[in-house]
Design an enzyme around this catalytic site. Structure first.
Site, PDB file in Angstrom:
ATOM      1  N   HIS A 403      12.389 -10.591   2.209  1.00 26.94           N
ATOM      2  CA  HIS A 403      11.539  -9.773   1.331  1.00 26.94           C
ATOM      3  C   HIS A 403      12.280  -8.661   0.615  1.00 26.94           C
ATOM      4  O   HIS A 403      11.646  -7.814  -0.019  1.00 26.94           O
ATOM      5  CB  HIS A 403      10.384  -9.142   2.116  1.00 26.94           C
ATOM      6  CG  HIS A 403       9.414 -10.125   2.660  1.00 26.94           C
ATOM      7  ND1 HIS A 403       8.247 -10.446   2.006  1.00 26.94           N
ATOM      8  CD2 HIS A 403       9.438 -10.869   3.786  1.00 26.94           C
ATOM      9  CE1 HIS A 403       7.583 -11.333   2.723  1.00 26.94           C
ATOM     10  NE2 HIS A 403       8.294 -11.609   3.807  1.00 26.94           N
ATOM     11  N   LYS A 600       2.264   2.979  -4.350  1.00 31.01           N
ATOM     12  CA  LYS A 600       3.139   2.162  -3.518  1.00 31.01           C
ATOM     13  C   LYS A 600       3.910   3.085  -2.602  1.00 31.01           C
ATOM     14  O   LYS A 600       3.872   4.314  -2.777  1.00 31.01           O
ATOM     15  CB  LYS A 600       4.096   1.313  -4.355  1.00 31.01           C
ATOM     16  CG  LYS A 600       4.737   2.029  -5.551  1.00 31.01           C
ATOM     17  CD  LYS A 600       5.511   1.072  -6.429  1.00 31.01           C
ATOM     18  CE  LYS A 600       4.709   0.440  -7.542  1.00 31.01           C
ATOM     19  NZ  LYS A 600       4.698  -1.004  -7.540  1.00 31.01           N
ATOM     20  N   ARG A 601       4.625   2.521  -1.610  1.00 32.25           N
ATOM     21  CA  ARG A 601       5.456   3.345  -0.779  1.00 32.25           C
ATOM     22  C   ARG A 601       6.407   4.160  -1.651  1.00 32.25           C
ATOM     23  O   ARG A 601       6.874   3.689  -2.689  1.00 32.25           O
ATOM     24  CB  ARG A 601       6.267   2.467   0.190  1.00 32.25           C
ATOM     25  CG  ARG A 601       5.469   2.003   1.369  1.00 32.25           C
ATOM     26  CD  ARG A 601       4.927   3.147   2.185  1.00 32.25           C
ATOM     27  NE  ARG A 601       5.967   3.781   2.942  1.00 32.25           N
ATOM     28  CZ  ARG A 601       6.110   3.670   4.261  1.00 32.25           C
ATOM     29  NH1 ARG A 601       5.236   2.971   4.987  1.00 32.25           N
ATOM     30  NH2 ARG A 601       7.084   4.282   4.897  1.00 32.25           N
ATOM     31  N   LYS A 606      11.866   2.480  -6.267  1.00 29.32           N
ATOM     32  CA  LYS A 606      10.612   2.276  -6.993  1.00 29.32           C
ATOM     33  C   LYS A 606      10.433   3.312  -8.105  1.00 29.32           C
ATOM     34  O   LYS A 606       9.547   3.189  -8.940  1.00 29.32           O
ATOM     35  CB  LYS A 606       9.429   2.320  -6.034  1.00 29.32           C
ATOM     36  CG  LYS A 606       9.420   1.153  -5.031  1.00 29.32           C
ATOM     37  CD  LYS A 606       8.270   1.293  -4.051  1.00 29.32           C
ATOM     38  CE  LYS A 606       8.310   0.272  -2.922  1.00 29.32           C
ATOM     39  NZ  LYS A 606       7.762  -1.050  -3.305  1.00 29.32           N
ATOM     40  N   THR A 711       3.249  -6.856  -5.212  1.00 28.69           N
ATOM     41  CA  THR A 711       1.995  -7.620  -5.226  1.00 28.69           C
ATOM     42  C   THR A 711       0.880  -6.787  -5.840  1.00 28.69           C
ATOM     43  O   THR A 711      -0.114  -7.338  -6.307  1.00 28.69           O
ATOM     44  CB  THR A 711       1.587  -8.055  -3.802  1.00 28.69           C
ATOM     45  OG1 THR A 711       1.803  -6.957  -2.919  1.00 28.69           O
ATOM     46  CG2 THR A 711       2.400  -9.243  -3.330  1.00 28.69           C
ATOM     47  N   LYS A 715      -2.548  -7.405  -8.463  1.00 25.44           N
ATOM     48  CA  LYS A 715      -3.909  -6.884  -8.222  1.00 25.44           C
ATOM     49  C   LYS A 715      -4.415  -6.142  -9.452  1.00 25.44           C
ATOM     50  O   LYS A 715      -5.573  -6.289  -9.851  1.00 25.44           O
ATOM     51  CB  LYS A 715      -3.911  -5.960  -6.996  1.00 25.44           C
ATOM     52  CG  LYS A 715      -3.600  -6.705  -5.700  1.00 25.44           C
ATOM     53  CD  LYS A 715      -3.244  -5.798  -4.526  1.00 25.44           C
ATOM     54  CE  LYS A 715      -2.608  -6.633  -3.421  1.00 25.44           C
ATOM     55  NZ  LYS A 715      -1.918  -5.820  -2.406  1.00 25.44           N
TER      56      LYS A 715
HETATM   57  C1  26W Z   1      13.566  -2.863   9.386  1.00 23.98           C
HETATM   58  C2  26W Z   1      13.125  -2.004   8.263  1.00 23.98           C
HETATM   59  C3  26W Z   1      12.393  -2.772   7.257  1.00 23.98           C
HETATM   60  C4  26W Z   1      11.004  -2.730   7.274  1.00 23.98           C
HETATM   61  C5  26W Z   1      10.299  -3.433   6.333  1.00 23.98           C
HETATM   62  C6  26W Z   1      13.041  -3.543   6.326  1.00 23.98           C
HETATM   63  C7  26W Z   1      12.342  -4.235   5.400  1.00 23.98           C
HETATM   64  C8  26W Z   1      10.970  -4.196   5.400  1.00 23.98           C
HETATM   65  C9  26W Z   1      10.173  -4.999   4.413  1.00 23.98           C
HETATM   66  C10 26W Z   1      10.862  -6.290   4.108  1.00 23.98           C
HETATM   67  C11 26W Z   1       9.866  -4.213   3.203  1.00 23.98           C
HETATM   68  C12 26W Z   1       8.808  -4.813   2.342  1.00 23.98           C
HETATM   69  O1  26W Z   1       7.632  -4.609   2.575  1.00 23.98           O
HETATM   70  N1  26W Z   1       9.203  -5.537   1.299  1.00 23.98           N
HETATM   71  C13 26W Z   1       8.258  -5.901   0.264  1.00 23.98           C
HETATM   72  O2  26W Z   1       7.714  -7.180   0.518  1.00 23.98           O
HETATM   73  C14 26W Z   1       6.704  -7.500  -0.415  1.00 23.98           C
HETATM   74  C15 26W Z   1       6.077  -8.796   0.010  1.00 23.98           C
HETATM   75  O3  26W Z   1       6.966  -9.846  -0.175  1.00 23.98           O
HETATM   76  C16 26W Z   1       7.271  -7.557  -1.817  1.00 23.98           C
HETATM   77  O4  26W Z   1       6.223  -7.792  -2.719  1.00 23.98           O
HETATM   78  C17 26W Z   1       7.956  -6.244  -2.158  1.00 23.98           C
HETATM   79  O5  26W Z   1       8.599  -6.348  -3.404  1.00 23.98           O
HETATM   80  C18 26W Z   1       8.967  -5.893  -1.080  1.00 23.98           C
HETATM   81  O6  26W Z   1       9.516  -4.618  -1.317  1.00 23.98           O
END
Ligand code: 26W
Length: 867
Positions: A403, A600-601, A606, A711, A715
């Site tokens: 992701h 968003k976060r 971003k 995503t 929406k």
């Molecule tokens: C371990 C720390 C950590 C925690 C969460 C690393 C990475 C993440 C996630 C992969 C972050 C995340 O939410 N990524 C988002 O995933 C969405 C669903 O696929 C995408 O639409 C977003 O672009 C992406 O940033």
């Protein structure tokens, strides 16, 4: 009966002939192979099974029943919260009727099943969704009305289930909705955190403060505690190698994983899937010895440490910290889930060699990668399979979704930590490296390429040595995918490049993300959903099940009456948002303005910072104008919402800047009618549901190549909002669908990013020269126009110094894009047409399409209708 199952005993039990014991299901067959009724009088049993309540009088009865029996309250002392709880329990009874039938049906048919392993499920609220999917919203509305309550008010009583950080977690929730709706036998597995994503508070100086989210404070009517489904999970100890590659893992600490089940109803189908969340508990009797020895404190300590495992969701998104408790969470969850999956598989009576024919496991990012060595451990040590056979099963069972390509998000665990916590798994990882002969094969294919070998190894050399989870996930999976076309291409070209060259490209593909139209159209925007249904002259189910049907709107684009109604829906959604803001924050919002939203976060990539700099630029431009000039300006309201990771200092400073800019410009009598700004605290799924339908324009402005998909962009578009965005993630595919003329693109493209960063590093140009408008904004902030400028120095320096996210490169074109937005908005009819065309072309972005891609291209899963 309590069956506490130790995973090490799995497979050791003798299988009983003619009897299949399934989770909650025992069926015996007669000589002719016909299933016998298991116990008691079949007729009495069948008459006793509660049916789904579909008529208003039955519904009111069941709500009153729960008020009296489950809540022990009465009409005299029932508030909205109590009425919500009773309504939820009545709804749950209906879900359970379908859920029971679904589980029995799946157990009987024993189709191949898929499991979605995700450390996050950002579910939001359930009542509204459950009623929609059951087709009982109207009836429950009427029923609660008769009891003197308004269903909408009751829905508002529910706390969000915030078991996720952002995109990855919400995607998992959309996929569960779509799996059930598409009648696919898919279960989710996750953790039941006692505290979900923190509650965000904003202090008087604009700083983010974090408070715990006690979402389970009131009973959660949507879960079923399954004290009969528990597993023992081991940590630490020692692993003694035996012959044949096997080992015995003993000692250390054992904790109990207990299941909680959450019903996942499909839309307009009986199929009701399951989300199983694990809670950690001390093992019964675990600390009896210390207790008896009078060491009460130690006894309690052990129990606290067991409970700590599922106490809180890690609030980091895109950054890893290598904390032992996080690794414990990951192992606890994957071990419990695999033990449960294995038990269910074994109950079908099939041989373990058939495991991949009946089980597909999707790894949601690298977080569940320990499932790979864990399944190896089960197959080699417990099932006593030869190593190669076990490895073949593993590689045919798992699928891995990446992701993000941001380097700080790629999980690595120190070898020392792994060796201590999971000694057997560390052995297995080393064995994968050597026994599997992967590196020899690489060496053979690319002789002498030592760097390549080092890059592809599961172990990263250094101090400390680290285990690379993405490499492990890749080699242990059948397929690897990214979440949008561009992102999947970047996965192939960057983090997985060596693996693509080794395996060939076919292992690496794409599934573009999607969103569920039930929540993100019908639930959050009933006005629009009704209008679409009336315009297309079809029931809502037609397009809520097949989102491509929205294309039918295209033939109405030029109809002025339809345009007017379309615009009226947007206007009423703006008013709904304004009311929400007034009732929660006491602030009045100008609903006659254009609504511009970024939610968003908070993260540097971003570029919320670029957005706030753009707002300041607009403010300064307005201040420079004469009153006459200002009359030509269209009013705009800018909204931000989002949480920053508690330790992410720069992201928190951005929030502080937004809040303090809002404070100044919202009070400026010269400009406040033309530009105002709101930071809405505590962003969550429910807040998104109010914000998204109200937006005219939303911002998706990541540095090209950094946002895997996004995503919320989908929406917004589904709800008729237009995008301002960079050529990144799913923005690109959205533009392909809706037409580039309906998206406001700007900024450098992905291939330019690396060169620009190189130039910033080695040939820096002062910002005054490179981007004077941005330099002016930065100076105003630094000089204290929005409160103490010194506070923001570290944030401003990220731009002044190496500007890794390229604000100075994109700011000019960003401002131009926003000017184009203003111009386009002047021609309101044309704008409405753009809005209609955008919604009409969102078919591709339904999570129903996405989940069918996974089911067909990856899992080889069949739709299994409960009927
Ligand atoms: C371990 C720390 C950590 C925690 C969460 C690393 C990475 C993440 C996630 C992969 C972050 C995340 O939410 N990524 C988002 O995933 C969405 C669903 O696929 C995408 O639409 C977003 O672009 C992406 O940033």
């Amino acid at each position: 009966m309590t069956s506490t199952i130790d995973p090490s005993t799995i497979g050791k039990a003798k299988s009983r002939r003619h009897i299949r014991t399934l989770t909650g299901y025992t069926a015996e067959t007669d000589a002719a192979g016909k299933e016998k009724w298991p116990i008691g009088d079949e007729k009495v049993w069948k008459e006793g099974i509660p049916p789904v309540t579909t008529e208003v009088p039955q519904i009111t009865k069941s709500v009153v029943h729960h008020v009296h029996t489950s809540l022990a309250r009465q009409a005299y002392n029932l508030d909205n919260l109590g009425a919500y709880q009773a309504t939820a329990m009545s709804t749950r009874d209906n879900l359970l009727a379908n859920w029971n039938e679904t589980q029995l049906h799946y157990n009987r048919k024993a189709p191949k099943r898929a499991y979605y392993l995700s450390l996050e499920f950002l579910m939001g609220r359930t009542l509204d969704n459950a009623l929609l999917n059951l087709g009982l919203k109207q009836q429950y509305g009427d029923g609660t009305q008769k009891l003197g309550f308004n269903l909408e008010d009751l829905i508002e009583q529910e706390r969000d289930a915030g078991l996720g950080n952002g995109g990855l977690g919400r995607l998992a929730a959309c996929y569960l909705d779509s799996s059930a709706s598409q009648e696919l036998p898919v279960w989710g597995y996750g953790l039941r955190y006692k505290y979900g994503i923190f509650q965000q508070l904003i202090s008087p100086d604009g700083s983010q403060l974090e408070a715990p989210d006690p979402w389970l404070e009131h009973d959660n009517p949507w879960e079923l505690a399954r004290s009969d489904v528990t597993y023992h999970i081991r940590f630490y100890g020692y692993a003694e190698r035996l012959e044949g590659g096997r080992a015995l893992w003993q000692g250390g600490q054992e904790v109990l994983a207990m299941a909680y089940d959450v019903m996942i109803p499909g839309y307009a189908t009986k199929n009701t899937n399951n989300l199983r969340l694990w809670e950690s508990k001390p093992k019964r009797g675990f600390d009896l010895q210390s207790f008896n020895a009078g060491d009460y404190e130690r006894a309690v300590e052990a129990s606290n440490s067991a409970e700590a495992i599922t106490s809180v969701l890690y609030p980091n998104d895109h950054t890893t910290f290598g904390k032992e408790l996080r690794l414990k969470q990951q192992y606890f969850w994957t071990a419990a889930s695999l033990a449960d999956i294995m038990r269910r598989f074994k109950n079908t009576g099939k041989d373990v060699s058939e495991f991949p024919d009946y089980v597909a496991i999707q790894l949601n990012d690298t977080h569940p990668t320990l499932a790979i060595p864990e399944l190896m451990r089960m197959l080699v040590d417990e099932e006593e399979l030869p190593w190669d056979k076990a490895w073949e099963i593993v590689c045919n069972t798992f699928f891995f979704t990446n992701h993000t390509v941001l380097p700080e998000a790629l999980e690595k665990w120190p070898v020392g930590l792994m060796e201590n916590l999971l000694p057997r798994h560390m052995q297995i990882i080393y064995d994968i490296v050597s026994v599997w002969a992967f590196l020899q094969a690489v060496e053979k294919k690319f002789p002498g390429d030592k760097d390549r070998l080092a890059r592809m190894s599961l172990i990263e050399e250094g101090f400390p040595k680290n285990v690379r989870m993405a490499n492990l996930a890749c080699i242990g999976s059948r397929k690897v995918n990214g979440v949008a076309e561009l992102h999947s291409e970047l996965v192939r070209q960057t983090i997985m490049k060596d693996f693509v060259e080794f395996y060939g490209v076919s292992k690496f593909s794409n599934v573009t993300n999607g969103i569920t139209p039930r929540r993100w159209l019908d639930q959050c925007n009933p006005g629009l959903s009704n209008l679409i249904s009336e315009t297309l002259k079809v029931p809502k189910a037609t397009f809520l099940k097949d989102l491509y049907k929205l294309e039918g709107l295209l033939e109405h684009v030029d109809d002025p009456a339809f345009q007017k109604r379309w615009a009226a829906v947007k206007q009423s959604n703006k008013e709904r948002l304004a009311q929400h803001i007034e009732s929660t924050l006491g602030l009045k919002v100008n609903t006659r303005a254009m609504f511009d939203v970024q939610i968003k976060r908070l993260h540097e990539y971003k570029r919320q910072t670029m957005n706030i700099m753009g707002v300041i630029h607009r403010y300064l431009t307005l201040k420079d104008m004469t009153p006459e000039q200002r009359t030509k300006v269209n009013p705009k309201v800018v909204f931000f919402a989002g949480k920053a990771a508690p330790g992410y200092y720069i992201a928190k400073l951005t929030i502080r800047l937004i809040v303090n800019v809002a404070r100044i410009i919202n009070e400026d009598p010269e400009t406040k009618d033309l530009l105002s700004l709101y930071f809405l605290p505590d962003y969550c799924v429910s807040l998104a549901e109010v914000l998204i339908p109200a937006s005219d324009i939303s911002q998706h402005i990541s540095t090209a190549g950094t946002e895997a998909s996004g995503t919320s962009n989908m929406k917004f578009c589904l709800n008729g909002g237009l995008l301002v965005g960079t050529v990144d993630g799913a923005n690109i595919e959205i533009a392909e669908e809706v037409g580039e003329s309906n998206v406001f693109f700007f900024g450098n493209l992905t291939p330019a990013v690396e060169d620009l960063r190189y130039q910033h590093m080695y040939h820096p140009v002062p910002i005054e020269q490179k981007c004077p408008p941005l330099a002016r904004v930065i100076n105003e902030v630094a000089e204290g126009r929005f409160g103490d400028g010194g506070v923001y120095e570290p944030l401003l320096n990220t731009i002044r110094q190496n500007d890794y996210y390229l604000l100075t490169e994109d700011f000019d074109s960003y401002i131009k894009a926003l000017e184009l937005v203003d111009q386009a908005y002047q021609d309101r009819t044309e704008w409405i047409k753009k809005s209609i065309r955008t919604s009409a072309k969102m078919g591709k972005f339904s999570s129903d399409r996405a989940i069918m891609d996974y089911a067909q291209e990856y899992w080889n899963l069949e739709q299994t209708s409960v009927g």
